[in-house]
Write an enzyme that holds these catalytic residues in place. Structure first.
Site, PDB file in Angstrom:
ATOM      1  N   LEU A  75      -2.081  -3.376  11.840  1.00 56.11           N
ATOM      2  CA  LEU A  75      -2.865  -4.256  11.399  1.00 56.11           C
ATOM      3  C   LEU A  75      -2.508  -4.297   9.780  1.00 56.11           C
ATOM      4  O   LEU A  75      -3.337  -4.983   9.038  1.00 56.11           O
ATOM      5  CB  LEU A  75      -4.230  -4.018  11.713  1.00 56.11           C
ATOM      6  CG  LEU A  75      -4.788  -3.900  13.028  1.00 56.11           C
ATOM      7  CD1 LEU A  75      -6.407  -3.565  13.139  1.00 56.11           C
ATOM      8  CD2 LEU A  75      -4.417  -5.214  13.702  1.00 56.11           C
ATOM      9  N   CYS A  76      -1.521  -3.717   9.222  1.00 58.78           N
ATOM     10  CA  CYS A  76      -1.056  -3.806   8.018  1.00 58.78           C
ATOM     11  C   CYS A  76      -0.463  -5.231   7.846  1.00 58.78           C
ATOM     12  O   CYS A  76       0.241  -5.546   8.441  1.00 58.78           O
ATOM     13  CB  CYS A  76      -0.400  -2.815   7.638  1.00 58.78           C
ATOM     14  SG  CYS A  76      -0.830  -1.400   7.182  1.00 58.78           S
ATOM     15  N   HIS A  77      -0.813  -5.816   6.489  1.00 57.06           N
ATOM     16  CA  HIS A  77      -0.167  -6.879   6.231  1.00 57.06           C
ATOM     17  C   HIS A  77       1.302  -6.852   5.544  1.00 57.06           C
ATOM     18  O   HIS A  77       1.492  -5.879   4.821  1.00 57.06           O
ATOM     19  CB  HIS A  77      -0.831  -7.758   4.978  1.00 57.06           C
ATOM     20  CG  HIS A  77      -2.366  -8.332   5.604  1.00 57.06           C
ATOM     21  ND1 HIS A  77      -3.503  -7.414   5.776  1.00 57.06           N
ATOM     22  CD2 HIS A  77      -2.816  -9.512   6.195  1.00 57.06           C
ATOM     23  CE1 HIS A  77      -4.404  -8.266   5.852  1.00 57.06           C
ATOM     24  NE2 HIS A  77      -4.086  -9.438   6.440  1.00 57.06           N
ATOM     25  N   MET A 113      -1.458   2.206   2.187  1.00 56.11           N
ATOM     26  CA  MET A 113      -0.720   2.319   3.237  1.00 56.11           C
ATOM     27  C   MET A 113       0.661   2.624   3.240  1.00 56.11           C
ATOM     28  O   MET A 113       1.405   3.433   3.586  1.00 56.11           O
ATOM     29  CB  MET A 113      -1.013   1.526   4.580  1.00 56.11           C
ATOM     30  CG  MET A 113      -2.533   1.331   4.723  1.00 56.11           C
ATOM     31  SD  MET A 113      -3.141   2.948   5.469  1.00 56.11           S
ATOM     32  CE  MET A 113      -2.032   3.331   6.779  1.00 56.11           C
ATOM     33  N   ASP A 128      13.933  16.016   9.097  1.00 57.31           N
ATOM     34  CA  ASP A 128      14.935  16.038  10.025  1.00 57.31           C
ATOM     35  C   ASP A 128      16.422  16.544   9.264  1.00 57.31           C
ATOM     36  O   ASP A 128      17.076  17.062  10.079  1.00 57.31           O
ATOM     37  CB  ASP A 128      15.079  14.318  10.017  1.00 57.31           C
ATOM     38  CG  ASP A 128      16.206  14.152  10.888  1.00 57.31           C
ATOM     39  OD1 ASP A 128      16.443  14.565  12.091  1.00 57.31           O
ATOM     40  OD2 ASP A 128      17.253  13.314  10.279  1.00 57.31           O
TER      41      ASP A 128
END
EC number: 4.6.1.17
Length: 158
Positions: A75-77, A113, A128
């Site tokens: 739901l992030c723009h 975000m 990693d």
């Protein structure tokens, strides 16, 4: 308590309409830490990890993480970011690598975000690149440290 903005009256998830909001300069700063064994820390510090320059690659990954946030968080723009600054600090007392990211844009919604995603992706890249020698590394303390701009104004963590 404020209402959750990502749900409509029926409780269904939706992307918030930011079309009517004013464009302002938006800044968010986030940070996080990855703790590791002393030997792993030394490999990173000396630039001797088998996969290459851990911090350099993690920096690029963090920038890419900020840019791709809308692809990962439903739901992030999607935002046109104007700046992503990534800083790593090597802390031999823990031992750990700290990551701090500042994200900026001029727009209708904040970049918290994007900053959080950038920190996580940067730290995941450290994991990693070093997991062959230290599977017990721990990513911790990821949080927004400050945000500026928008209707809600400035906020700084205590």
């Amino acid at each position: 308590m404020p209402e959750l903005t990502h749900f409509d009256a029926a409780g269904q998830a939706h992307m918030v309409d930011v079309g009517g909001k004013a464009e302002t300069k938006r800044i968010a700063v986030a940070r996080g830490t990855i703790r590791m064994l002393p030997a792993t820390f030394e490999l990173i510090r000396k630039g001797e990890a088998k996969k290459g320059d851990v911090i350099g690659i993690a920096r690029i990954a963090a920038i890419q993480g900020a840019k791709r946030t809308a692809d990962l968080i439903p739901l992030c723009h999607p935002l046109a970011l104007t700046r992503v600054a990534v800083d790593f600090e090597l802390d031999e007392t823990v031992p750990a690598v700290h990551c701090r990211v500042q994200v900026e844009t001029h727009g209708r919604t904040g970049v918290e975000m994007e900053a959080l995603t950038a920190v996580q992706v940067g730290l995941l890249t450290v994991y990693d690149m070093c997991k062959a020698v230290d599977r017990g590394m721990t990513i911790t303390d990821v949080k927004v440290m400050e945000k500026h701009g928008g209707k809600s104004g400035d906020w700084v963590a205590e």
